[in-house]
Design a protein around this motif. Sequence first.
Motif, PDB file in Angstrom:
ATOM      1  N   THR A  99      60.620   1.499 -19.385  1.00 18.09           N
ATOM      2  CA  THR A  99      61.007   1.591 -20.669  1.00 18.09           C
ATOM      3  C   THR A  99      59.777   1.101 -21.623  1.00 18.09           C
ATOM      4  N   ARG A 100      58.858   0.611 -21.360  1.00 23.00           N
ATOM      5  CA  ARG A 100      57.916  -0.342 -21.896  1.00 23.00           C
ATOM      6  C   ARG A 100      56.809   0.551 -22.568  1.00 23.00           C
ATOM      7  N   VAL A 101      56.503   0.114 -23.922  1.00 25.84           N
ATOM      8  CA  VAL A 101      55.300   1.140 -24.400  1.00 25.84           C
ATOM      9  C   VAL A 101      54.134   1.084 -23.682  1.00 25.84           C
ATOM     10  N   ASP A 102      53.651  -0.500 -23.223  1.00 27.83           N
ATOM     11  CA  ASP A 102      52.414  -0.345 -22.511  1.00 27.83           C
ATOM     12  C   ASP A 102      52.454   0.601 -21.287  1.00 27.83           C
ATOM     13  N   GLU A 103      53.593   0.784 -20.609  1.00 25.59           N
ATOM     14  CA  GLU A 103      53.707   1.552 -19.309  1.00 25.59           C
ATOM     15  C   GLU A 103      53.482   2.848 -19.664  1.00 25.59           C
ATOM     16  N   MET A 104      54.068   3.186 -20.926  1.00 22.69           N
ATOM     17  CA  MET A 104      54.060   4.551 -21.503  1.00 22.69           C
ATOM     18  C   MET A 104      52.583   4.927 -21.959  1.00 22.69           C
ATOM     19  N   ARG A 105      51.719   3.929 -22.459  1.00 26.84           N
ATOM     20  CA  ARG A 105      50.536   4.332 -23.038  1.00 26.84           C
ATOM     21  C   ARG A 105      49.855   4.452 -21.619  1.00 26.84           C
ATOM     22  N   GLN A 106      49.647   3.518 -20.604  1.00 25.48           N
ATOM     23  CA  GLN A 106      48.967   3.704 -19.512  1.00 25.48           C
ATOM     24  C   GLN A 106      49.143   5.080 -18.682  1.00 25.48           C
ATOM     25  N   LEU A 107      50.414   5.625 -18.808  1.00 26.37           N
ATOM     26  CA  LEU A 107      50.621   6.948 -18.273  1.00 26.37           C
ATOM     27  C   LEU A 107      49.944   7.837 -18.951  1.00 26.37           C
ATOM     28  N   LEU A 108      50.233   7.665 -20.371  1.00 22.92           N
ATOM     29  CA  LEU A 108      49.467   8.952 -21.054  1.00 22.92           C
ATOM     30  C   LEU A 108      47.916   8.923 -21.174  1.00 22.92           C
ATOM     31  N   ASP A 109      47.409   7.745 -21.117  1.00 26.45           N
ATOM     32  CA  ASP A 109      46.082   7.633 -20.873  1.00 26.45           C
ATOM     33  C   ASP A 109      45.608   8.438 -19.775  1.00 26.45           C
ATOM     34  N   THR A 110      46.029   8.039 -18.642  1.00 27.87           N
ATOM     35  CA  THR A 110      45.700   9.051 -17.560  1.00 27.87           C
ATOM     36  C   THR A 110      46.061  10.485 -17.386  1.00 27.87           C
ATOM     37  N   ALA A 111      46.909  10.783 -18.513  1.00 24.19           N
ATOM     38  CA  ALA A 111      47.157  12.052 -18.913  1.00 24.19           C
ATOM     39  C   ALA A 111      46.001  12.879 -19.301  1.00 24.19           C
ATOM     40  N   GLN A 112      45.042  12.298 -19.812  1.00 25.29           N
ATOM     41  CA  GLN A 112      43.990  12.841 -20.605  1.00 25.29           C
ATOM     42  C   GLN A 112      43.071  13.562 -19.604  1.00 25.29           C
ATOM     43  N   TYR A 113      42.896  12.797 -18.454  1.00 26.33           N
ATOM     44  CA  TYR A 113      41.711  13.282 -17.409  1.00 26.33           C
ATOM     45  C   TYR A 113      42.491  14.562 -16.815  1.00 26.33           C
ATOM     46  N   ALA A 114      41.455  15.386 -16.324  1.00 25.43           N
ATOM     47  CA  ALA A 114      41.797  16.637 -15.588  1.00 25.43           C
ATOM     48  C   ALA A 114      42.327  16.415 -14.383  1.00 25.43           C
ATOM     49  N   PRO A 115      43.213  17.279 -14.003  1.00 29.27           N
ATOM     50  CA  PRO A 115      43.959  17.084 -12.521  1.00 29.27           C
ATOM     51  C   PRO A 115      42.936  16.839 -11.472  1.00 29.27           C
ATOM     52  N   THR A 116      43.447  16.262 -10.500  1.00 30.75           N
ATOM     53  CA  THR A 116      42.396  15.997  -9.081  1.00 30.75           C
ATOM     54  C   THR A 116      41.914  17.254  -8.721  1.00 30.75           C
TER      55      THR A 116
END
Length: 520
Positions: A99-116
């Motif tokens: 639920t924590r915001v930093d976990e969500m941020r981390q997740l969303l940061d990786t979302a910026q990279y193209a799929p493997t």
Amino acid sequence: MSYQVLARKWRPRDFGSLVGQEHVVRALRHALEQNRLHHAYLFTGTRGVGKTTLARILAKCLNCETGVTPEPCGKCSSCLEIDAGRFVDLLEVDAATNTRVDEMRQLLDTAQYAPTRARYKVYVIDEVHMLSTSAFNAMLKTLEEPPEHLKFILATTDPQRIPVTVLSRCLQFNLKQMPRAAIAAHLAKLLEAEKVAYEPDALPLIGRAAAGSMRDALSLLDQAIAHGAGKVSVNDVRDMLGAIDETYLLRILEAVAAGDGATVIGIATEMQARSLSFDTALADLGSLLLRIALAQTVAGAIEEDLPERERLVALAATLDPETVQLDYQIALQGRDDLVRAPDEYAGFVMTLLRMLAFRPEGGSVTSGLEVASARPATAPRSMRVSPAASPAAFDWADLVSKLQVTGAARELARNAELMRREGSAFELVVPKSKGYLAEKSYQDKLKAALEQHLGAGVTLKVVAAETRGNSMAAMEAIERDKRHAEATRSVQKDRFVQDLVEICDAKVIDSTIQATPRQS
Ligand SMILES: [Zn+2]
């Protein structure tokens, strides 16, 4: 564990094998065929209806190596890896534990990279309503300007807790609870494929216990197979679920409808001998009555394939709707009373006797006795209580104690005796010495209180005449005198008081003795 076997083995892997969500499947198929893809989907519905299953199927549709398709091949490495839960570009997050915001941020940061490797990176966020406000805000930024390669699939049991700013950016699909018949049909198909012997009547029992969740149904089915040593029988399933054979309850309702008290008690005794739970029995009786009430209101409300259908339909035709309503109330009330009853059996029997003794008339509750005289043709279940019908059998004092009435109108009710009663027409008599209580304004207040309790249409007639001495006030006076006499006797018997009288020449003044209030 065998329980994982069926649930996993039979987890739907394509739209075709998903049961009961045709409306969602149709819309998604269409979107995939037209290649009109949204970047965020929200699947709502109660637990176990297939939200994450559907999310995985959609992930395959988006990433199958044969192209974006409503019919993923199921054979390419993308399909196989998604099925196996190890596809690098499919991320499943349980928001309940992240639920924590930093976990969500981390997740969303990786979302910026193209799929493997995949066409789309797919983020499945389960129980998304559990995210904190700041985590939602972080997600919102990505939802507002999503990278081309990113798809969100959100799932929740509680869409009302999702901020509207997030809701408005998602394409929402509501997954339905699976009807009992659909679950039973699916289980039958599966058992046939698995070559497991079963009794068809066992499956609706599982369907009902699963309460709309196919996942629960499958794990119950696994347990039933284990319980029945490889086959699924009605009795084993009933034992396993602690369910009560509905034929007991149907027989009870039929006997109640026929006014057959002996049979009713006989069935209750049979049930006691089998140590069945009377609480469950009353709950089930309530749901049977609900089904009867539905059948009386909506044609075809009872499922065609219900084993007890014919008997329910017959009961719906026999009982009048008010009786069904009243019996339903009595069953619910009976469950509440069960904890206070001397024992469960007594509470259960008392509840059934109440169903036998009471039937509604004009929206109010009267004893069967009264109805017997008012509507002889339609009162098959009036309980014959001796002595034969007389107004005194009707408990006027009990009724008065339930009325919201004060002052002189209350005195009128307490001092009056019920001379006659027919339905909502009451004739009362007050002692001549209290004739003043018959004044019209007091009568009007009492009539209003009766109507508040029994419903409109009460008529009230009060006369001052000879009484029999059984009014509420008279009975209370008798009780008071009796207790005063008891108290006087116990004071006189007290050794200390006797000593005072003998040694000090004391005198007991009887009028000063007060009985202590009775503990109730
Ligand atoms: Zn494929």
